[in-house]
Design a protein around this motif. Structure first.
Motif, PDB file in Angstrom:
ATOM      1  N   ASN A 365       0.835  -1.208   0.000  1.00 45.31           N
ATOM      2  CA  ASN A 365       0.000   0.000   0.000  1.00 45.31           C
ATOM      3  C   ASN A 365       0.863   1.249   0.000  1.00 45.31           C
ATOM      4  O   ASN A 365       0.584   2.206  -0.715  1.00 45.31           O
ATOM      5  CB  ASN A 365      -0.909   0.020   1.230  1.00 45.31           C
ATOM      6  N   LYS A 368       2.132   1.696  -3.389  1.00 44.00           N
ATOM      7  CA  LYS A 368       1.067   2.069  -4.339  1.00 44.00           C
ATOM      8  C   LYS A 368       0.648   3.521  -4.184  1.00 44.00           C
ATOM      9  O   LYS A 368       0.451   4.235  -5.153  1.00 44.00           O
ATOM     10  CB  LYS A 368      -0.173   1.187  -4.063  1.00 44.00           C
ATOM     11  N   TYR A 369       0.462   3.934  -2.911  1.00 45.90           N
ATOM     12  CA  TYR A 369      -0.124   5.257  -2.677  1.00 45.90           C
ATOM     13  C   TYR A 369       0.911   6.355  -2.437  1.00 45.90           C
ATOM     14  O   TYR A 369       0.590   7.393  -1.880  1.00 45.90           O
ATOM     15  CB  TYR A 369      -1.125   5.173  -1.521  1.00 45.90           C
ATOM     16  N   ASP A 393       5.001   6.410   4.989  1.00 51.82           N
ATOM     17  CA  ASP A 393       5.355   6.913   3.653  1.00 51.82           C
ATOM     18  C   ASP A 393       5.068   8.393   3.612  1.00 51.82           C
ATOM     19  O   ASP A 393       4.430   8.944   4.519  1.00 51.82           O
ATOM     20  CB  ASP A 393       4.544   6.160   2.578  1.00 51.82           C
ATOM     21  N   ARG A 412     -12.509   1.755  -0.682  1.00 52.19           N
ATOM     22  CA  ARG A 412     -11.380   2.423  -1.327  1.00 52.19           C
ATOM     23  C   ARG A 412     -11.742   3.894  -1.404  1.00 52.19           C
ATOM     24  O   ARG A 412     -12.848   4.255  -1.792  1.00 52.19           O
ATOM     25  CB  ARG A 412     -11.166   1.877  -2.743  1.00 52.19           C
ATOM     26  N   SER A 413     -10.796   4.738  -1.013  1.00 47.76           N
ATOM     27  CA  SER A 413     -11.111   6.167  -1.071  1.00 47.76           C
ATOM     28  C   SER A 413     -11.262   6.580  -2.536  1.00 47.76           C
ATOM     29  O   SER A 413     -10.737   5.913  -3.436  1.00 47.76           O
ATOM     30  CB  SER A 413      -9.999   6.971  -0.407  1.00 47.76           C
ATOM     31  N   SER A 416      -7.966   6.958  -4.351  1.00 44.80           N
ATOM     32  CA  SER A 416      -7.252   5.749  -4.771  1.00 44.80           C
ATOM     33  C   SER A 416      -8.011   5.000  -5.860  1.00 44.80           C
ATOM     34  O   SER A 416      -7.418   4.291  -6.666  1.00 44.80           O
ATOM     35  CB  SER A 416      -6.985   4.844  -3.579  1.00 44.80           C
ATOM     36  N   GLY A 423      -5.979  -1.941  -5.427  1.00 43.19           N
ATOM     37  CA  GLY A 423      -6.583  -3.264  -5.490  1.00 43.19           C
ATOM     38  C   GLY A 423      -8.068  -3.213  -5.285  1.00 43.19           C
ATOM     39  O   GLY A 423      -8.749  -2.343  -5.814  1.00 43.19           O
ATOM     40  N   SER A 424      -8.501  -4.150  -4.438  1.00 40.09           N
ATOM     41  CA  SER A 424      -9.931  -4.378  -4.310  1.00 40.09           C
ATOM     42  C   SER A 424     -10.527  -3.730  -3.076  1.00 40.09           C
ATOM     43  O   SER A 424     -11.728  -3.802  -2.870  1.00 40.09           O
ATOM     44  CB  SER A 424     -10.120  -5.881  -4.191  1.00 40.09           C
ATOM     45  N   GLY A 425      -9.692  -3.174  -2.235  1.00 43.80           N
ATOM     46  CA  GLY A 425     -10.204  -2.627  -0.975  1.00 43.80           C
ATOM     47  C   GLY A 425     -10.344  -3.710   0.077  1.00 43.80           C
ATOM     48  O   GLY A 425     -11.085  -3.545   1.042  1.00 43.80           O
ATOM     49  N   GLY A 427      -7.382  -5.415   1.306  1.00 46.86           N
ATOM     50  CA  GLY A 427      -6.106  -5.593   2.001  1.00 46.86           C
ATOM     51  C   GLY A 427      -6.158  -5.225   3.474  1.00 46.86           C
ATOM     52  O   GLY A 427      -5.803  -6.046   4.341  1.00 46.86           O
ATOM     53  N   LEU A 428      -6.628  -4.018   3.788  1.00 42.04           N
ATOM     54  CA  LEU A 428      -6.604  -3.579   5.189  1.00 42.04           C
ATOM     55  C   LEU A 428      -7.595  -4.361   6.055  1.00 42.04           C
ATOM     56  O   LEU A 428      -7.356  -4.540   7.249  1.00 42.04           O
ATOM     57  CB  LEU A 428      -6.865  -2.071   5.282  1.00 42.04           C
TER      58      LEU A 428
HETATM   59  P1  ADP Z   1      -6.665  -1.416  -1.760  1.00 40.60           P
HETATM   60  O1  ADP Z   1      -6.689  -2.706  -2.411  1.00 40.60           O
HETATM   61  O2  ADP Z   1      -7.566  -0.406  -2.361  1.00 40.60           O
HETATM   62  O3  ADP Z   1      -5.296  -0.903  -1.513  1.00 40.60           O
HETATM   63  P2  ADP Z   1      -6.793  -1.640   1.083  1.00 40.60           P
HETATM   64  O4  ADP Z   1      -7.820  -2.286   1.947  1.00 40.60           O
HETATM   65  O5  ADP Z   1      -5.413  -2.155   1.218  1.00 40.60           O
HETATM   66  O6  ADP Z   1      -7.355  -1.718  -0.373  1.00 40.60           O
HETATM   67  O7  ADP Z   1      -6.803  -0.104   1.410  1.00 40.60           O
HETATM   68  C1  ADP Z   1      -8.041   0.566   1.526  1.00 40.60           C
HETATM   69  C2  ADP Z   1      -7.880   2.033   1.174  1.00 40.60           C
HETATM   70  O8  ADP Z   1      -7.063   2.669   2.172  1.00 40.60           O
HETATM   71  C3  ADP Z   1      -7.156   2.253  -0.100  1.00 40.60           C
HETATM   72  O9  ADP Z   1      -8.045   2.197  -1.195  1.00 40.60           O
HETATM   73  C4  ADP Z   1      -6.600   3.637   0.103  1.00 40.60           C
HETATM   74  O10 ADP Z   1      -7.579   4.589  -0.185  1.00 40.60           O
HETATM   75  C5  ADP Z   1      -6.298   3.688   1.590  1.00 40.60           C
HETATM   76  N1  ADP Z   1      -4.879   3.433   1.888  1.00 40.60           N
HETATM   77  C6  ADP Z   1      -4.333   2.313   2.377  1.00 40.60           C
HETATM   78  N2  ADP Z   1      -2.995   2.459   2.578  1.00 40.60           N
HETATM   79  C7  ADP Z   1      -2.691   3.721   2.226  1.00 40.60           C
HETATM   80  C8  ADP Z   1      -1.497   4.497   2.208  1.00 40.60           C
HETATM   81  N3  ADP Z   1      -0.334   4.005   2.592  1.00 40.60           N
HETATM   82  N4  ADP Z   1      -1.584   5.768   1.759  1.00 40.60           N
HETATM   83  C9  ADP Z   1      -2.753   6.296   1.362  1.00 40.60           C
HETATM   84  N5  ADP Z   1      -3.930   5.617   1.369  1.00 40.60           N
HETATM   85  C10 ADP Z   1      -3.902   4.339   1.784  1.00 40.60           C
END
Ligand code: ADP
Length: 481
Positions: A365, A368-369, A393, A412-413, A416, A423-425, A427-428
């Motif tokens: 993440n 990616k971000y 980061d 997912r914001s 993003s 990805g799919s939202g 991961g977290l």
């Molecule tokens: P994704 O597959 O979209 O990355 P995650 O569940 O991992 O799904 O993350 C959910 C959302 O949290 C992301 O879509 C993003 O908007 C935000 N996010 C996660 N990690 C970061 C990061 N390091 N910096 C900025 N936004 C993040």
């Protein structure tokens, strides 16, 4: 109003009727017994007073100056008494002293002596009598004194009371059945309305809500709770719908990319470099789809509680180092700096595969971000509570309104979602579950375009433990799991 034998309405009514009947019967029996006792004791007191009057009279004889035989004194006293009262006096040998005439029946003397007055109820000549019997000494002579009074009117009163209860009880039974049904109906009308409304809510129209009666009682709370459940359901279904369309879109894009790459390559003869390039694209697409499907599968397993978690002593720093090295090429492709600051001897109780996955999610993440030339730092720090994994980061950050939602599934914001990467939202959501399984807490500090820091705090484990030498059961004891 239709009544089913097991319906709440019928059950409430039955309880109400049963309780009313028990209370009324208890009240009836109590009143009857109390009245009977009160009548008896009042009559006994009257008789006791009469006996005292008699004894005073015959002992003192205020009206007669010369000595009078006892029978004569008793006769005079008897003349002044009501006809319904009975007076019998015998010597201990059974010789009658009063009444002199041989009329009436003798009231039987109790088996035991009556040094203090004995009371009994008897029937004589078709009348019910309350009887006082006493061994007394009058003017030096020992006598057996029997006084009795008719108590037929007491029986009449008691019978009248009993009969009125017998008439009153069926009336009360009818009134309480009607009352119970009406009360049950009134109490359950809102439930019926809610049931009717709930029937009409389908998965296609989750915007509808149950009617909330403004009664301030349990039914209002029930309706409000169900409406909250419906709201959560609505939001979950909206997420799922969004997710399904995202998946379809993602999978369709992947297939389109692979198909067009293959079609383009097949259109004419290509150099081996071109074929390799095309195959690389296909491999990349396949890899990202596989990881996406892995996430989906992981969540499905978590939901079905089928995910095996084998906890053992593991070195957190070694795992993070391994993951950072694995992902370093990805950061390098975006000209990002990936730093690692790892405490030595950092042992936790964990499942290596899951901890690896957690760190992959956080570091991926961050890559990616964070835009090109950005900076990512991964640290394993020792804190008072235990060990802390931090991934920070200086990337796009997370808006304040998104922060509470990023750990939700499929969230997912907007920022993003508009990006190519991402990805799919899921991961977290997976990361949060993994942290939870390791009794670790996961937190995020972030602000829009001011970078993000994700930290996972693990409880500490005694140092110097060797991954291979420590069994899970021993560790469980150490951690009081
Ligand atoms: P994704 O597959 O979209 O990355 P995650 O569940 O991992 O799904 O993350 C959910 C959302 O949290 C992301 O879509 C993003 O908007 C935000 N996010 C996660 N990690 C970061 C990061 N390091 N910096 C900025 N936004 C993040």
């Amino acid at each position: 109003m239709r009544l089913y034998p097991r319906s709440l309405r019928v059950q409430l009514c039955a309880w109400y009727v049963a309780l009313t009947m028990i209370c009324m019967s208890a009240l009836g029996v109590f009143s009857y017994l109390y009245l009977r006792h009160a009548l008896a004791s009042s009559r006994e007191q009257t008789m006791q007073k009469r006996e005292n009057r008699l004894l005073r009279y015959v002992r003192e004889e205020p009206h007669v100056k010369v000595a009078t035989p006892l029978s004569e004194s008793l006769r005079r006293f008897g003349l002044a008494s009501p006809d319904s009262d009975l007076l019998q006096v015998y010597t201990p040998a059974g010789v009658k002293i009063y009444p002199e005439l041989n009329v009436g029946l003798r009231v039987a003397w109790p088996a035991s002596p009556c040094q203090i007055p004995c009371f009994q109820v008897t029937t004589l000549g078709g009348h019910n009598l309350r009887v006082l019997q006493h061994d007394v000494v009058i003017n030096g002579q020992e006598v057996m004194l029997t006084m009795a009074g008719v108590i037929d009117e007491h029986y009449d009163i008691l019978r009248t009371v009993r009969n009125s209860y017998m008439i009153f009880l069926p009336l009360m039974l009818t009134a309480s059945i009607v009352g119970g049904l009406v009360l049950g109906h009134r109490a359950l009308v809102p439930v019926d309305r809610m049931t009717l409304a709930a029937h009409s809510i389908s998965i296609h129209d989750l915007t509808r809500r149950l009617p909330v009666p403004q009664t301030g009682d349990e039914i209002q709370r029930l309706a409000e709770t169900w409406n909250q459940v419906l709201a959560r359901l609505e939001s979950a279904v909206a997420h799922l719908t969004q997710f399904t369309s995202d998946i379809s879109h993602d999978l369709r894009t992947t297939i389109t990319v692979m198909l067009s790459t293959a079609q383009l390559s097949l259109r004419r003869e290509r150099s081996s470099e071109d074929y390799q390039e095309a195959l690389k694209t296909v491999v990349h697409e396949c890899e990202s789809t596989t990881s996406f499907l892995d996430d989906l599968l992981a969540l499905a397993r978590i939901d079905a509680s089928q995910q095996n978690v084998e906890l053992a002593a593991i070195s957190l720093s070694s795992i993070i180092w391994e993951v950072a090295e694995h992902l370093r090429p990805r950061a390098w492709l975006k000209s990002q700096t990936l730093e690692a600051q790892l405490a030595s001897d950092a042992w936790i109780l964990g499942d290596p595969a899951l901890v690896r996955r957690l760190s992959v999610i956080l570091i991926e993440n961050a890559i990616k971000y964070t835009p090109e030339h950005g900076r990512i730092k991964v640290s394993v720090l020792r804190s008072e509570e235990g060990l802390k994994l931090e991934v920070s980061d200086n990337g796009m950050g997370i808006a304040a309104e998104d922060l509470p939602k990023i750990f939700d599934r499929f969230y997912r914001s907007d920022a993003s979602r508009n990006r190519d990467e991402g990805g799919s939202g899921l991961g977290l959501a997976i990361a949060k579950w993994i942290a939870h399984t390791h009794t670790a807490s996961i937190e995020v500090r972030s602000g829009e375009w001011s970078g993000s820091t994700f930290s996972v705090s693990f409880p500490v484990l005694e140092t110097g433990l060797d991954e291979r030498s420590v069994g899970t059961s021993k560790l469980k004891t150490l951690f009081h799991l």
